[in-house]
Design a protein around this motif. Sequence first.
Motif, PDB file in Angstrom:
ATOM      1  N   PRO A   1      12.471 -11.805 -56.812  1.00 21.25           N
ATOM      2  CA  PRO A   1      12.074 -10.499 -57.337  1.00 21.25           C
ATOM      3  C   PRO A   1      10.557 -10.307 -57.326  1.00 21.25           C
ATOM      4  O   PRO A   1       9.796 -11.272 -57.404  1.00 21.25           O
TER       5      PRO A   1
ATOM      6  N   ARG B   1      12.258  -7.867 -48.346  1.00 23.04           N
ATOM      7  CA  ARG B   1      13.163  -8.925 -48.814  1.00 23.04           C
ATOM      8  C   ARG B   1      13.817  -9.517 -47.565  1.00 23.04           C
ATOM      9  O   ARG B   1      14.431  -8.789 -46.779  1.00 23.04           O
TER      10      ARG B   1
ATOM     11  N   PRO C   1      19.901  -9.769 -53.250  1.00 20.78           N
ATOM     12  CA  PRO C   1      20.664  -9.503 -54.468  1.00 20.78           C
ATOM     13  C   PRO C   1      21.619  -8.324 -54.261  1.00 20.78           C
ATOM     14  O   PRO C   1      21.692  -7.745 -53.181  1.00 20.78           O
ATOM     15  N   GLU C   2      22.322  -7.970 -55.316  1.00 22.62           N
ATOM     16  CA  GLU C   2      23.181  -6.797 -55.270  1.00 22.62           C
ATOM     17  C   GLU C   2      22.331  -5.542 -55.056  1.00 22.62           C
ATOM     18  O   GLU C   2      21.160  -5.495 -55.464  1.00 22.62           O
TER      19      GLU C   2
ATOM     20  N   GLU D   1      20.157  -4.228 -57.868  1.00 24.43           N
ATOM     21  CA  GLU D   1      18.903  -4.926 -58.164  1.00 24.43           C
ATOM     22  C   GLU D   1      17.791  -4.476 -57.224  1.00 24.43           C
ATOM     23  O   GLU D   1      16.633  -4.302 -57.637  1.00 24.43           O
TER      24      GLU D   1
ATOM     25  N   GLY E   1      16.612  -1.227 -58.373  1.00 24.68           N
ATOM     26  CA  GLY E   1      15.750  -1.388 -59.541  1.00 24.68           C
ATOM     27  C   GLY E   1      14.335  -1.776 -59.153  1.00 24.68           C
ATOM     28  O   GLY E   1      13.358  -1.308 -59.763  1.00 24.68           O
ATOM     29  N   GLU E   2      14.197  -2.641 -58.147  1.00 23.88           N
ATOM     30  CA  GLU E   2      12.858  -3.018 -57.678  1.00 23.88           C
ATOM     31  C   GLU E   2      12.147  -1.825 -57.049  1.00 23.88           C
ATOM     32  O   GLU E   2      10.936  -1.642 -57.248  1.00 23.88           O
TER      33      GLU E   2
END
Length: 434
Positions: A225, A250, A255-256, A259, A262-263
């Motif tokens: 993250p 990334r 991740p899902e 997530e 969210g980032e």
Amino acid sequence: MERLGTGIGWRPEIADAVERMPGIDWVEVVAENTCPGHLPESLRRLRERGVTVVPHGVSLGLGGADRPDESRLTALAERAEALGSPLVTEHIAFVRAGGLLTASPRLEAGHLLPVPRTRDALDVLCENIRIAQAALPVPLAVENIAALIAWPDEEMTEGQFLYELADRTGVRLLIDVANLHTNHVNRGEDPAAALADLPLEAIAYVHVAGGFERDGVWHDSHAHPVPRPVLDILTDLASRVSPPGVLLERDENFPEPAELEGELAAIREAVEKGREQQRGAAREDRTAAAHETPDTAPARQRLALAQAALLSALVAGTPVPEGFDRVRLGVQARALAGKRADVVAKVAPELPVILGAGYRAAFLGYAHGHPMTGGYRRDALDFAGHLLGAGTVGDERALAELREWWEERSGSRPRSHRPGVRLARATRRVLLRR
């Protein structure tokens, strides 16, 4: 300069998720992983929706002592045209050394390594970028990289180096704020000071990524993250200039989708926070000096020798050049060997299946005395050949499977047209042995 908005690095593993994500204005693809005539359907659909796609190169080695390879430039240009991209990007780094300029073996790093911030390196880099600019159909932007090691006797800070580079060539800058954080932890360099020196008007877009710290060293993994310090640097940058685009990178341990979303939301919030601060501190005017085009031949020779000595110490076990931190060089050397093992396992997935749990230790032992001189596929073939020649594979079935794999690819036997079947067959054989 074109406004890109908020984007994410497109990778096959998250292609479906990226298509469904709200608020994705653009994506970036690794140039070397795309084929102009066979674009993935996901990228085609994104383009049809009006999503901008930017190719991001990793193999030009613009910071190396040699002039850019024409075939690599042609390939990058073809990808820009096939994707309808408004620009292409690469790195301020060297990825290979040795060869004719040094009368020594050609070595491949398999990784982006930092150039010294010296006049020699700057002169060579400027000329290499001009060559690339002339060969590409769209503008070029170059990225600052993360570094575990520092060159001795550097003559400029990163901000000064990038400012003069942009001033002399007109090249745009891809500023990776995660790399600024990495260099802060690993080299003690102040991200705010670097941003203060940058020609902010030259920024094409911004990278944001995660990493992790181990034993006081920050590893720019692109597999973790995004940490708060990286977002704080992004806020600082956004308080100085409105970046045309910001992109989340990334590459592994995906991740899902929630997530990742969210980032992306945290990135938008950090940019908005920077805009709200409106520090309004006008940057001091700087008068651009006239720059003559230097004769880079002597600089190329000096840079070639320095880069070859460093890369040889990292991948071939030769003595550490004077002035370098031996401990940090050791960390970098281990990181390069580990990356080689991981990438070879991806490009030749049969090898970990055949060798089982002993694959990684066997490869790291091989890498210690056998630097990479070609691409990763050649590396995989050389590794298998080394094991066969050394006679260190004790399991007879594994030895037979390894020999079959190597012979099919080395030209000793006809190459099968069904690699998936070969992998499945090898997997079944391993399971039967358990």
